[in-house]
Every structure is written in C-alpha cells, then in structure tokens.
Design a protein around this motif. Structure first.
Motif, PDB file in Angstrom:
ATOM      1  N   HIS A 131       0.849  -1.189   0.000  1.00  0.00           N
ATOM      2  CA  HIS A 131       0.000   0.000   0.000  1.00  0.00           C
ATOM      3  C   HIS A 131       0.878   1.230   0.000  1.00  0.00           C
ATOM      4  O   HIS A 131       1.873   1.278   0.686  1.00  0.00           O
ATOM      5  N   VAL A 132       0.467   2.197  -0.737  1.00  0.00           N
ATOM      6  CA  VAL A 132       1.215   3.440  -0.743  1.00  0.00           C
ATOM      7  C   VAL A 132       0.335   4.529  -0.155  1.00  0.00           C
ATOM      8  O   VAL A 132      -0.822   4.680  -0.538  1.00  0.00           O
ATOM      9  N   HIS A 133       0.900   5.231   0.810  1.00  0.00           N
ATOM     10  CA  HIS A 133       0.151   6.323   1.432  1.00  0.00           C
ATOM     11  C   HIS A 133       0.619   7.632   0.839  1.00  0.00           C
ATOM     12  O   HIS A 133       1.779   7.785   0.502  1.00  0.00           O
ATOM     13  N   LEU A 134      -0.283   8.580   0.807  1.00  0.00           N
ATOM     14  CA  LEU A 134       0.142   9.908   0.363  1.00  0.00           C
ATOM     15  C   LEU A 134       0.850  10.651   1.486  1.00  0.00           C
ATOM     16  O   LEU A 134       1.850  11.307   1.288  1.00  0.00           O
ATOM     17  N   GLY A 236      -6.231   3.431  -5.683  1.00  0.00           N
ATOM     18  CA  GLY A 236      -5.847   2.341  -4.788  1.00  0.00           C
ATOM     19  C   GLY A 236      -4.865   2.774  -3.726  1.00  0.00           C
ATOM     20  O   GLY A 236      -4.766   2.150  -2.691  1.00  0.00           O
ATOM     21  N   ASP A 237      -4.124   3.836  -3.984  1.00  0.00           N
ATOM     22  CA  ASP A 237      -3.235   4.337  -2.937  1.00  0.00           C
ATOM     23  C   ASP A 237      -4.082   5.040  -1.882  1.00  0.00           C
ATOM     24  O   ASP A 237      -5.197   5.462  -2.146  1.00  0.00           O
ATOM     25  N   PHE A 238      -3.491   5.159  -0.699  1.00  0.00           N
ATOM     26  CA  PHE A 238      -4.252   5.797   0.370  1.00  0.00           C
ATOM     27  C   PHE A 238      -4.086   7.288   0.310  1.00  0.00           C
ATOM     28  O   PHE A 238      -3.040   7.831   0.582  1.00  0.00           O
ATOM     29  N   LYS A 239      -5.184   7.914  -0.085  1.00  0.00           N
ATOM     30  CA  LYS A 239      -5.102   9.342  -0.253  1.00  0.00           C
ATOM     31  C   LYS A 239      -5.325  10.064   1.081  1.00  0.00           C
ATOM     32  O   LYS A 239      -4.841  11.167   1.293  1.00  0.00           O
TER      33      LYS A 239
END
Ligand code: SF4
Ligand code: SF4
Lengths: 241, 371
Positions: A131-134, A236-239
C-alpha cells in the motif's frame, strides 16, 4: 507496474484508471521549509558537535590569532536556536496545517495502526509495493516520532540546559536547569546529548535510503514532493493520509 | 580549647591573641572583596566582628577524611588560622578540641542546650544509612543519630565539603554503606552546601564571615551553594580559556601543547562542568591550582564526580552495566549497523531486479482499508 511513462491515451485511461497518476498537494510550504531548515541545522549541529567533543588539528601560533573552537561553538549554538524555532513552527503546524501535516501520528492504541506498521515493514522487507500512502504510513510515522520528535525534544532540553550553565539563575537556566540534576549532573547530561545526537545520524541513513527506494520503486515523486509539495498517486493508494 | 568567655566578640579574641587593629581591618576588607561585596560593606563587617558575640558552632565529623578541616586551618590571610579558629566559638569539634570521651560529648550537649536555636551546626563528612547507620559511630552512637539530634535545634546547618554536600567518594557507586549527603538526612533546616574536596579555605571563611555579619545565610543557588562562590565554572575564569577558544589543546602529557600551556580539555579537564572558585582564590595561599600546575580539573565540587568516568577522558561511558563505551563509540556502531542494513536491502533489491523479478509489484487487493 504502471508508470507515468505510459503514452497518454485518453481511452486507456478510462479503461484502466489505476494505471495513471493523479496529483495531490501534500506538503504545504511551512512543512517544506521546516524540513529543509531542520535538515540543514541538524547537519551543522552534528558536525560542529563532533568537533566540539573531539577537536582536531590545533592551529599553531599564538592563541590570540585564532578562534576556532569559539567559532564552531557559535555555529553550534546558532544552529541550535534556529532548529528550536523551526521545530516549534512545525509543532504549531501540526495543528493548523492540512491533514497531511498530522499524518504519521502514532495511534498506538489502534490495532489498525499496528497492522499497518507491520504490513509496511513486511512490504519493505519483501520488496513489494503493498500500500502506498500519500502522507506518512505507520512505519514512517513511528520513525519520525521516535527519531525526530522525541530525540528533537531530548536534544532541545539537554542542549538548552547545558547552554544555560554559563549563566546560572538566568532565564534559560530557570527554564531548563532542572534537566541537569535529573540526568545525574552536567557531565552525564553531556553524555546523553551525544547519545541522542547519533540517533539523528541513524535516522538520516534510514530516511534518505527509504525515500530513494520509495521514490524509485513507486515512481510517486516522493523526493520532489518535499520541494514542490506535490505527490502523485494512483487509484488504490491511500489518499487520506 | 575554649579559653574566652562565650560572649566575647571575634575582635576581642583577636586582640587577646595579639592581632593588631590594622591587620584586623585588612582581614575585613579582604573578606568583603572575597564575598564580592563593595567597600561600603566593610564597616558593617568590622562592626559585626567587633560587637557581635562569636557564633557558637558545633562541628561534627562523619564519614570523611578531614581534608575540609585541613583546608580550613590553612586559610591564606596573614591573620591565618588563628583568626579563623577564633572567629567562631568552636564549642565542639571532635578533631580539634582538647576534651575527649564523655567530657567531649557533654560539651556538645551543653551547647545544644545553652544555645538552642542559636548555634550553627557545621558538618564535615556524611552519614552512612545502611544497616541502621552502624558504619559510623561516635561514642557508641551512630553518627546518623548524632547528626539528626544536633540539627534539631540548630539555627542553620553548614555542609562542608563534597561529602556533606553531595556524597563524595563514600557515596560513589556502589555505595556499600548507603552514605547520604546532609540535605537528604535533615529536613526543615536552612542548609548551606559548600562543596569541594576540600572546599577552598577562603570560601569557608567567607561563608562564616557572612553568617556572622548578616545573621543569615548568603544567597544560595539551585543546589544550595552560596552564589557568591559557586556562580561560575572553572572554565569561565580559567586562564587557559584563550587556548580553548583558539582550538589549541594538549593531546598528551608531554607534547608541545602541554609545554606551551594549552587547554587541558582533551585531557579530561572538568572545568567546563564544575562550579567553584579555584581560578579566583587558587590554593595554598594563592600559589596555584590544578590547571595552573598542568593538570585538568577533576570536578571535585560537583555531584557524582567519582562516578563520572575516567578523570582523563572528556566523555563518560553510557550507564549501561556491562557496556564500557562512550556514546560516540556506540553511536558510530549504530550508524554503521544502519548503513549495513540499508546496504543489504539495496543489494537484495538489485539482485532481484537482475533476476528479472518485478520490484514493488502490486501484490494485494488495494483500497481495502484506511490507515
Ligand atoms: S568533602 Fe571529600 S574531601 Fe572533604 S573531607 Fe570529605 S572526602 Fe575529604
Ligand atoms: S584547562 Fe579546563 S577549565 Fe581551563 S579552559 Fe581548558 S577546559 Fe576550560
């Protein structure tokens, strides 16, 4: 994985929206400025601190012509004051900034936070994107909390206490002097001040590496974000943060 | 040893000892200067020493080496020890008095009764507290009891030296006898700490003169020390400070720098962390002090100075049992470990890339959970 090097094709974008990056303003100006001022201060502080504890290369000739240690100490104290001020600005911005200014807060009482922490660590170890977070993920947030915020406070308190020793009873001494007996005296306080300082070195190594890794692996503009403020994300990334 | 009537003033006693008025006035002037007071205070000191009855003092010795007394009787002024010892009415001092045994203890009890609330208790050394205080007994009584009993009706308590002020060597780790400084054993009393191992004679005299002249303790700092003598560090007034600021340091005991009198910082000098008056008064009638003789300060007037690492090193080890390293050594190892860690991660990334595997591939369902 999809990257922005894909040729732009409006139709494909409609079909595979997750392959395309969107732009989000994440780091506001005060966050970026305090980041770089603190980075510069910490570099100066560590290097001058090393000299102060292990002075090398004595200048020859009469003492009257030199002021090496004196000058280095001046730089150390000036950088320390600047660091303290920007640190406070950043603490202030934690409350008034956008949501990303608060991201990474250690919600240690939330199981979700721990899950994210372990998953992020596992992703890094397994070399997977995950997961990629902003904003900051739990692992990053925990690292900043321990290495920057906690150590920052430690250095401010021990440093100010040591600095205040030249004027017992002065304003700084009244504010921070209690730290000295608490840590077992001035000499022990020096020892802890050194100890904490190395924490920033360990942090800098981890921080710079993981930023480079993330930025090259995910192509999300992580490095430039602390200059421009913008980060890129895909569906899909965590905005949120 | 008491040969004068108790109500005699210091001046009366000095005259009886053949000290002339000129020398007496010189002494008063020197005391004013030593306390950092201006010349207008001199008449006040003169008057106090002339008219006020001498201060009744009970001087106790606990766990100690008597170096404080040794220092005290070597006060440097021309009137010398004679004056000092006569300035106060030393009603009980187990080292200096002629009386012994029951007679001595009687002296103490009598002063405590006759001068209740007026006498000053001066303590040299401290009291062991482990096992009921049995590690220091005087006349069959534990010193701990004697101390607390004598402090009960004292006007004020002077803690002479590092032992009484902050524990000194007998309270150093592991402190088997549980020795504790005076301020941890006596409460509800004005206590003045005069640390140093020993304290400087002029400082001791100055403190007594102040108490006698003004009838009160001088202004104290956070650690209960008189500000007039402990407000500056050795480093603040050290004559080698110019070399420190220039960056010129002695590296070994016999190098060029040592011959030129450079700063002793790298030889472990504790001047930067030690509050005392050595650079001002110096020792042995103002002859010299450690730094003047080419040796760093060992910080004898600071708390825990015995435990603060080797005297000849700048930084103490971290207080973790079994690890005898300075924070800098540990920090360098930690930084090295971090470098190795990220290096290993980088190499495995590259290996995987070379093997044609995808790095940072999307592995799991996304958007499932929030933060
Ligand atoms: S304070 Fe230290 S120095 Fe003074 S009598 Fe005690 S052991 Fe000796
Ligand atoms: S010799 Fe000691 S007290 Fe003097 S300047 Fe050097 S470090 Fe400071």
């Amino acid at each position: 994985m999809a990257t922005s090097t894909h040729e732009f094709d409006p139709q494909a974008m409609g079909q595979h929206p997750e392959q395309y990056f969107r732009r989000e303003y994440v780091w506001q100006l005060p966050v970026r400025i305090t980041h770089w001022v603190n980075a510069a201060c910490l570099t100066v502080l560590f290097l001058t601190g090393l000299y102060i504890s292990h002075p090398l290369l004595a200048p020859s000739g009469e003492a009257v012509h030199h002021f090496v240690m004196g000058r280095v100490r001046q730089f150390h104290f000036a950088a320390a004051m600047l660091f303290t001020v920007t640190f406070m600005v950043r603490v202030y911005w934690f409350w008034v900034g956008n949501n990303y200014a608060r991201s990474g807060f250690p919600y240690v009482w939330r199981p979700q936070w721990w899950a994210d922490l372990f998953r992020q660590a596992a992703d890094y170890l397994r070399l997977e994107r995950g997961h990629v977070h902003l904003g900051h993920n739990s692992l990053g947030g925990a690292t900043y909390t321990v290495f920057v915020i906690f150590l920052g406070w430690c250095q401010i308190f021990t440093g100010m206490a040591l600095y205040s020793e030249s004027n017992p009873g002065g304003i700084l001494n009244r504010l921070f002097g209690w730290v000295l007996p608490l840590l077992g005296g001035s000499f022990q306080t020096h020892m802890w001040h050194h100890f904490f300082a190395w924490g920033f070195v360990v942090f800098a190594i981890l921080h710079v590496y993981i930023v480079l890794y993330d930025s090259t692996q995910y192509g999300n503009g992580l490095i430039t974000s602390i200059i421009s403020g913008y980060k890129f994300y895909q569906k899909g990334d965590f905005k949120e943060d | 040893m008491e040969t004068h009537t108790r109500s005699a003033s210091t001046y009366d006693v000095l005259r009886a000892h053949g000290v002339d008025r000129r020398r007496f006035l010189k002494f008063c002037t020197m005391m004013a200067a030593a306390m950092g007071l201006d010349a207008t205070v001199v008449p006040q000191i003169v008057e106090a020493l002339e008219t006020k009855p001498r201060l009744p003092v009970i001087w106790l010795h606990g766990l100690e080496c008597t170096c404080c007394s040794e220092s005290f009787i070597r006060s440097s002024h021309p009137i010398a020890q004679d004056v000092i010892l006569n300035m106060i009415s030393l009603d009980y001092d187990d080292t200096l008095m002629a009386a012994a045994g029951f007679q001595a203890e009687e002296n103490r009890k009598r002063t405590m009764k006759d001068y209740s609330g007026q006498y000053v208790l001066a303590v040299e050394g401290n009291a062991p507290t482990a096992d009921g205080g049995v590690y220091c007994t005087v006349g069959g009584e534990t010193f701990l009891n004697i101390l607390q009993e004598t402090a009960e009706n004292a006007k004020a308590v002077i803690a002479w030296g590092s032992c009484a002020s902050n524990g000194c060597v007998q309270a150093a780790k592991p402190n088997p006898t549980g020795a504790k400084p005076i301020h941890e054993l006596i409460s509800h009393k004005a206590i003045i700490n005069v640390p140093g191992c020993p304290p400087i004679a002029e400082v001791m005299t100055g403190v007594l003169t102040y108490i006698l002249t003004f009838g009160a303790l001088p202004e104290l700092d956070r650690y209960g020390r008189p500000k007039m003598f402990y407000a500056q560090r050795i480093h603040d007034k050290c004559y080698r400070r110019a070399f420190f600021d220039a960056g010129q340091f002695v590296e070994t005991w016999d190098d060029e720098g040592a011959k030129k009198g450079w700063c002793l910082y790298k030889m472990g000098c504790r001047g930067p962390t030690t509050y005392n008056s050595c650079p001002t008064f110096k020792w042995n009638n103002g002859v010299s002090y450690p730094i003047g003789s080419g040796h760093g300060c060992i910080g004898c007037s600071e708390e825990n100075f015995w435990d603060d690492g080797p005297f000849y090193e700048r930084l103490s080890s971290i207080p973790v049992p079994g690890i005898d390293s300075t924070p800098d050594a540990i920090g360098a190892v930690a930084a090295g470990a971090a470098l190795i860690g990220v290096g290993a991660h980088f190499i495995s990334t590259e290996v995987r890339r070379a093997a044609g595997k995808k790095i940072g591939s999307d592995t799991e369902a996304q958007g499932k959970e929030g933060r």
